[in-house]
Design an enzyme around this catalytic site. Structure first.
Site, PDB file in Angstrom:
ATOM      1  N   HIS A  63       0.821  -1.211   0.000  1.00  0.00           N
ATOM      2  CA  HIS A  63       0.000   0.000   0.000  1.00  0.00           C
ATOM      3  C   HIS A  63       0.858   1.266   0.000  1.00  0.00           C
ATOM      4  CE1 HIS A  63      -4.246  -1.573   1.118  1.00  0.00           C
ATOM      5  NE2 HIS A  63      -3.586  -2.449   0.403  1.00  0.00           N
ATOM      6  N   ASN A  91      -7.396   1.650   3.947  1.00  0.00           N
ATOM      7  CA  ASN A  91      -6.401   1.356   4.982  1.00  0.00           C
ATOM      8  C   ASN A  91      -6.937   1.343   6.413  1.00  0.00           C
ATOM      9  OD1 ASN A  91      -4.212   1.080   3.193  1.00  0.00           O
ATOM     10  ND2 ASN A  91      -3.893   3.293   3.122  1.00  0.00           N
ATOM     11  N   HIS A 190      -2.100 -12.965  -0.414  1.00  0.00           N
ATOM     12  CA  HIS A 190      -3.345 -13.264   0.298  1.00  0.00           C
ATOM     13  C   HIS A 190      -3.333 -14.660   0.931  1.00  0.00           C
ATOM     14  CE1 HIS A 190      -5.994 -10.034  -1.866  1.00  0.00           C
ATOM     15  NE2 HIS A 190      -5.132  -9.529  -1.014  1.00  0.00           N
TER      16      HIS A 190
END
Length: 323
Positions: A63, A91, A190
């Site tokens: 991010h 976020n 993930h």
């Protein structure tokens, strides 16, 4: 005109090489020799207390790099006059691990004041988190400097939401210099971590005007998710991204997608394109190859839009730009 274009192309290539040459493995060996050890120690201590923080730190690096480049802007706190990246819906409340960065920075400032950037701490911590969860370690070229701007609004166009399809994902990663194959490789992050129910509840209760439940979602898995995430329940509820091994960097994530158990639309969509579906299948079968490719893709990601040399600053406090 053709010569001019060639010259421009050569300048761009040389600039990109210049950035890479300014980032160096062992950048702090003379100026703060224990920097990487201290960061690794803080990651290890945090992981012992909460194993989920490793996923948080990998995601933090992603991010950070996808918004303004890898320059630590995701760490900056909001002020009365500015909503920073960390408080955007992408976020907050899901991004975590900030205290690990704070702890590492405090120790580094005590030992080597004004030397190690917050952006580099994030990059090192992400590597250490990959390694501590069973992924392959890799050398992190360092020398990033910290940016002075952080805008929540910039997350909207630079971070892929969980609702993206394969074409949208491919385009967003292409915009950052990645191939489609690297996008599939990095999606494997993930395999660790957790998700708030709100990120995928539409797949369970309001998929479209025809059906409530996403037909591409394994029905047994959907039933389990509905038990964990009742309709209209507490928005703070979370579930593991990869239930069989939520704290292990392995290829169970890809095996789940093959079994129609990808949690997000952006996970399961990888089966809807023949090229990405083939990569999912190959990754599911070849943990060694995926881990190797993942490490290489993380190194590449760590070079996006970096500030080096005299650009930016070395923040004294990762949450606040220098006065």
């Amino acid at each position: 005109m053709k010569k001019l274009l060639v010259c421009i192309a050569l300048v761009l290539v040389s600039l990109s090489r210049c950035v890479e040459s300014q980032l160096q493995v062992g950048f702090y060996k003379d100026s703060c020799g224990l920097a990487e050890f201290i960061i690794k120690d803080e990651v290890r201590k945090a992981f012992v207390k909460d194993r989920g923080l490793a996923a948080g730190l990998v995601r933090m690096h992603f991010h950070d790099c996808f918004v303004r480049g890898c320059e630590g802007s995701v760490l900056i706190d909001s002020t009365p006059s500015n909503t920073a990246e960390k408080d955007s819906p992408a976020n907050n409340p899901s991004l975590r691990g900030f205290e690990v960065i704070d702890n590492a920075k405090a120790r580094l400032e005590a030992m080597c004041k004004g030397v190690v950037s917050c952006a580099d701490i994030v990059a090192f911590a992400a590597r250490d988190s990959v390694e501590i969860t069973g992924g392959f370690g890799y050398d992190v070229p360092a020398g990033r400097r910290d940016g002075r701007v952080s805008l929540a609004s910039e997350t909207q166009t630079n971070l892929p939401p969980p609702s993206f399809n394969v074409d949208q994902l491919t385009q967003m990663f292409t915009n950052k210099g990645f191939t489609q194959e690297e996008m599939v490789t990095l999606s494997g992050a993930h395999t660790i971590g957790r998700s708030h129910c709100t990120s995928f509840s539409n797949r369970l209760y309001s998929f479209n005007t025809t059906v409530n439940q996403d037909p591409s979602l394994d029905p047994t898995y959907a039933t389990m998710l509905k038990q964990q995430c009742p309709q209209g329940s507490n928005p703070n509820l979370v579930v593991p991204m990869d239930p069989p091994s939520p704290n292990m960097m392995d290829t169970s994530y890809y095996q789940g997608i093959v079994a129609n158990r990808g949690l997000f639309t952006s996970d399961q969509t990888l089966l809807t394109n023949s090229a990405t579906a083939n990569q999912v299948t190959q990754n599911a079968r070849n943990p060694f190859i995926w881990k190797n490719n993942f490490a290489a893709a993380m190194v590449k990601m760590g070079k996006i839009g970096v500030l080096t040399g005299s650009a930016g600053e070395i923040r004294a406090n990762c949450r606040v730009i220098n006065g």
